[in-house]
Design a protein around this motif. Structure first.
Motif, PDB file in Angstrom:
ATOM      1  N   GLU A   1      -6.216  -1.367  -2.874  1.00  0.00           N
ATOM      2  CA  GLU A   1      -6.519  -2.353  -1.830  1.00  0.00           C
ATOM      3  C   GLU A   1      -7.172  -3.599  -2.427  1.00  0.00           C
ATOM      4  OE1 GLU A   1      -5.494  -2.463   1.324  1.00  0.00           O
ATOM      5  OE2 GLU A   1      -4.407  -0.627   0.823  1.00  0.00           O
TER       6      GLU A   1
ATOM      7  N   ASP B   1       1.168   9.957  -4.300  1.00  0.00           N
ATOM      8  CA  ASP B   1      -0.108  10.587  -4.617  1.00  0.00           C
ATOM      9  C   ASP B   1      -1.087   9.512  -5.051  1.00  0.00           C
ATOM     10  OD1 ASP B   1      -2.014  12.574  -5.139  1.00  0.00           O
ATOM     11  OD2 ASP B   1      -1.369  12.770  -7.223  1.00  0.00           O
TER      12      ASP B   1
ATOM     13  N   SER C   1       0.824  -1.206   0.000  1.00  0.00           N
ATOM     14  CA  SER C   1       0.000   0.000   0.000  1.00  0.00           C
ATOM     15  C   SER C   1       0.861   1.260   0.000  1.00  0.00           C
ATOM     16  CB  SER C   1      -0.945  -0.002   1.202  1.00  0.00           C
ATOM     17  OG  SER C   1      -0.199  -0.049   2.405  1.00  0.00           O
TER      18      SER C   1
ATOM     19  N   ALA D   1      -5.418   9.070  -5.163  1.00  0.00           N
ATOM     20  CA  ALA D   1      -6.779   9.528  -4.887  1.00  0.00           C
ATOM     21  C   ALA D   1      -7.534   8.441  -4.118  1.00  0.00           C
ATOM     22  CB  ALA D   1      -7.497   9.849  -6.195  1.00  0.00           C
ATOM     23  N   GLU D   2      -8.586   8.846  -3.404  1.00  0.00           N
ATOM     24  CA  GLU D   2      -9.323   7.904  -2.559  1.00  0.00           C
ATOM     25  C   GLU D   2      -9.875   6.719  -3.352  1.00  0.00           C
ATOM     26  OE1 GLU D   2     -13.147   7.967   0.392  1.00  0.00           O
ATOM     27  OE2 GLU D   2     -11.846   9.732   0.363  1.00  0.00           O
ATOM     28  N   ASP D   3     -10.467   6.980  -4.521  1.00  0.00           N
ATOM     29  CA  ASP D   3     -11.013   5.872  -5.313  1.00  0.00           C
ATOM     30  C   ASP D   3      -9.898   4.957  -5.824  1.00  0.00           C
ATOM     31  OD1 ASP D   3     -10.129   7.911  -7.089  1.00  0.00           O
ATOM     32  OD2 ASP D   3     -11.414   7.145  -8.679  1.00  0.00           O
ATOM     33  N   GLN D   4      -8.729   5.544  -6.102  1.00  0.00           N
ATOM     34  CA  GLN D   4      -7.595   4.738  -6.555  1.00  0.00           C
ATOM     35  C   GLN D   4      -7.012   3.924  -5.397  1.00  0.00           C
ATOM     36  OE1 GLN D   4      -6.720   4.667 -10.053  1.00  0.00           O
ATOM     37  NE2 GLN D   4      -8.773   5.514  -9.844  1.00  0.00           N
ATOM     38  N   ALA D   5      -7.069   4.477  -4.190  1.00  0.00           N
ATOM     39  CA  ALA D   5      -6.615   3.740  -3.003  1.00  0.00           C
ATOM     40  C   ALA D   5      -7.481   2.507  -2.800  1.00  0.00           C
ATOM     41  CB  ALA D   5      -6.649   4.636  -1.769  1.00  0.00           C
ATOM     42  N   GLN D   6      -8.790   2.643  -3.030  1.00  0.00           N
ATOM     43  CA  GLN D   6      -9.688   1.489  -2.912  1.00  0.00           C
ATOM     44  C   GLN D   6      -9.349   0.437  -3.962  1.00  0.00           C
ATOM     45  OE1 GLN D   6     -13.546   3.331  -3.196  1.00  0.00           O
ATOM     46  NE2 GLN D   6     -13.600   3.841  -1.019  1.00  0.00           N
TER      47      GLN D   6
END
Length: 117
Positions: free
Chosen positions: A104, A94, A35, A96-101
């Motif tokens: 994961e 860097d 991550s 983005a939140e949707d990319q972090a999901q």
């Protein structure tokens, strides 16, 4: 060398290509992923201290995980010699939140595929 990673890395059981989003240039293939960062191998790996806008593309495409876009800083790089592949390590800087999901989800998929071996 001391171990500085704070998150476990997962060997990739599938091919994940890494591209520069601006030029479409292939930077290489993922060797492992966490991550916080990733390592890739390739013919012409990026230079140390270079920053990239990356696109991670699982091959074949995964229904549950699309392409992942992130910014990454190349922390180290070792070019290949005599036709050997080079290696480079990146820190994700860097995401983005949707990319972090999506990242994961990809990590979860890699964990499942590794457990199935």
């Amino acid at each position: 060398m001391s171990e500085r990673r704070q998150h476990s890395r997962h060997q990739t059981g599938l091919t994940v290509e890494v591209f520069d989003r601006h030029t479409g240039r292939s930077l290489g293939r993922l060797a492992d992923l966490s991550s916080e960062g990733f390592m890739l191998c390739g013919v012409d790996v990026p230079a140390v201290d270079s920053v990239w806008d990356c696109q991670l593309v699982p091959l074949p495409p995964l229904d549950e995980v699309g392409e992942i876009h992130l910014g990454a800083d190349c922390l180290w790089s070792r070019g290949g010699t005599d036709g050997q592949l080079g290696w480079a390590g990146f820190h994700i800087i860097d995401l983005a939140e949707d990319q972090a999901q999506a990242l994961e989800q990809l990590l979860g998929y890699l964990e499942e595929s590794r457990a199935g071996h």
